[in-house]
Design an enzyme around this catalytic site. Structure first.
Site, PDB file in Angstrom:
ATOM      1  N   GLU A   1       0.840  -1.201   0.000  1.00 34.55           N
ATOM      2  CA  GLU A   1       0.000   0.000   0.000  1.00 34.55           C
ATOM      3  C   GLU A   1       0.872   1.248   0.000  1.00 34.55           C
ATOM      4  O   GLU A   1       0.598   2.213  -0.737  1.00 34.55           O
ATOM      5  CB  GLU A   1      -0.899   0.018   1.240  1.00 34.55           C
ATOM      6  CG  GLU A   1      -1.963  -1.051   1.287  1.00 34.55           C
ATOM      7  CD  GLU A   1      -2.588  -1.144   2.667  1.00 34.55           C
ATOM      8  OE1 GLU A   1      -2.438  -0.175   3.447  1.00 34.55           O
ATOM      9  OE2 GLU A   1      -3.210  -2.170   2.979  1.00 34.55           O
TER      10      GLU A   1
ATOM     11  N   ASP B   1       0.790   3.840  -3.219  1.00 37.61           N
ATOM     12  CA  ASP B   1       0.360   5.228  -3.059  1.00 37.61           C
ATOM     13  C   ASP B   1       1.322   6.178  -3.765  1.00 37.61           C
ATOM     14  O   ASP B   1       0.901   7.128  -4.430  1.00 37.61           O
ATOM     15  CB  ASP B   1       0.271   5.557  -1.568  1.00 37.61           C
ATOM     16  CG  ASP B   1      -0.057   7.013  -1.309  1.00 37.61           C
ATOM     17  OD1 ASP B   1      -1.158   7.438  -1.677  1.00 37.61           O
ATOM     18  OD2 ASP B   1       0.799   7.737  -0.753  1.00 37.61           O
TER      19      ASP B   1
ATOM     20  N   ASP C   1      -7.076   0.866   0.112  1.00 39.21           N
ATOM     21  CA  ASP C   1      -5.740   0.380   0.459  1.00 39.21           C
ATOM     22  C   ASP C   1      -5.324  -0.779  -0.442  1.00 39.21           C
ATOM     23  O   ASP C   1      -4.177  -0.865  -0.896  1.00 39.21           O
ATOM     24  CB  ASP C   1      -5.704  -0.066   1.925  1.00 39.21           C
ATOM     25  CG  ASP C   1      -5.796   1.099   2.891  1.00 39.21           C
ATOM     26  OD1 ASP C   1      -5.581   2.262   2.466  1.00 39.21           O
ATOM     27  OD2 ASP C   1      -6.082   0.863   4.086  1.00 39.21           O
TER      28      ASP C   1
ATOM     29  N   GLU D   1      -4.230   0.373  -3.894  1.00 42.26           N
ATOM     30  CA  GLU D   1      -2.849   0.861  -3.889  1.00 42.26           C
ATOM     31  C   GLU D   1      -1.866  -0.306  -3.868  1.00 42.26           C
ATOM     32  O   GLU D   1      -0.823  -0.267  -4.537  1.00 42.26           O
ATOM     33  CB  GLU D   1      -2.628   1.770  -2.680  1.00 42.26           C
ATOM     34  CG  GLU D   1      -3.376   3.087  -2.769  1.00 42.26           C
ATOM     35  CD  GLU D   1      -3.259   3.934  -1.531  1.00 42.26           C
ATOM     36  OE1 GLU D   1      -3.591   5.135  -1.588  1.00 42.26           O
ATOM     37  OE2 GLU D   1      -2.837   3.399  -0.473  1.00 42.26           O
TER      38      GLU D   1
END
Length: 237
Positions: free
Chosen positions: A56, A60, A129, A132
């Protein structure tokens, strides 16, 4: 405790379900372990399985770079003051969760029993989440060009329409009220329905001069924004 290497380097194959998901995602994995890790939630962690939290973090950053690059290319003359809210609209939790739902990511998540019972496959934060993490899996498997191609395909028209999505109705309504000498609008939760794991909120926004509007959504933020947009449309005619 230090995490063990993912499945100790075992040679893995994707299940039929994950193969179908990879097709929806638009990436053929040379190393299936990256995708398997990406869809494994922390509630499933065991001595033989790593979760997707580290992915994650990476995903991101990859998403952010792709979106910053795409926005600069889409509008070469836009100042930073316009680019920043557009960027935030594209990378925020709601956008990631929307894309996750678009490719039915929730259906392939590996969740612990308690998380499944609490509706984890539909939770916005969990889906965002995981999206990502999947981006990071593509990046690790195929590099930045592969990740960029997947992101641009999945986000699609959102990138070109983001100027509208980036407008913050609550901020606009507050500016409207202040320009007319009113105090900031008030937002009141007037109803909450649905189960605890999937609540639905009804929010009423009120101006000191009297006008009100209500909106209902699956999160307070969405309901507040929708109520603000409705009230702004009513008063700003």
């Amino acid at each position: 405790m230090a995490q063990r290497p993912f499945l100790q380097g075992a040679r893995l194959k994707l299940s039929a379900e994950l193969n179908a998901f990879a097709g929806r995602l638009g990436h053929r994995f040379a190393k299936p372990e990256f995708l398997i890790r990406a869809v494994t939630h922390s509630s499933m962690v065991s001595a033989h399985r790593d979760d997707n939290q580290r992915l994650e973090f990476l995903g991101d950053r990859v998403l952010g770079l792709v979106m910053a690059e795409a926005l600069l290319k889409a509008d070469p003359n836009a100042p930073e003051g316009l680019l920043a809210p557009r960027y935030n609209a594209l990378v925020r939790r709601e956008a990631c969760a929307d894309v996750a739902r678009q490719i039915d990511l929730g259906a392939v998540l590996k969740l612990g029993r308690s998380e499944m019972k609490s509706g984890g496959r539909r939770k916005e934060a969990l889906l965002a989440d995981a999206m990502e993490a999947v981006i990071a899996a593509v990046y690790q498997d195929g590099g930045f060009d592969a990740a960029r191609a997947v992101i641009l395909a999945l986000w699609g028209d959102r990138i070109h329409n983001v100027a509208d999505d980036a407008r913050d109705a609550k901020t606009s309504l507050q500016e409207w009220a202040q320009a007319r000498g009113e105090v900031p609008p008030q937002y009141v939760e007037v109803a909450r329905t649905g189960p605890d794991h999937q609540p639905v909120f009804t929010i009423e926004v009120r101006l000191s001069s009297g006008p009100t509007e209500q909106a209902t959504a699956g999160s307070k933020r969405h309901a507040e924004q929708a109520a603000a947009a409705a009230l702004l449309k009513k008063v700003d005619q």
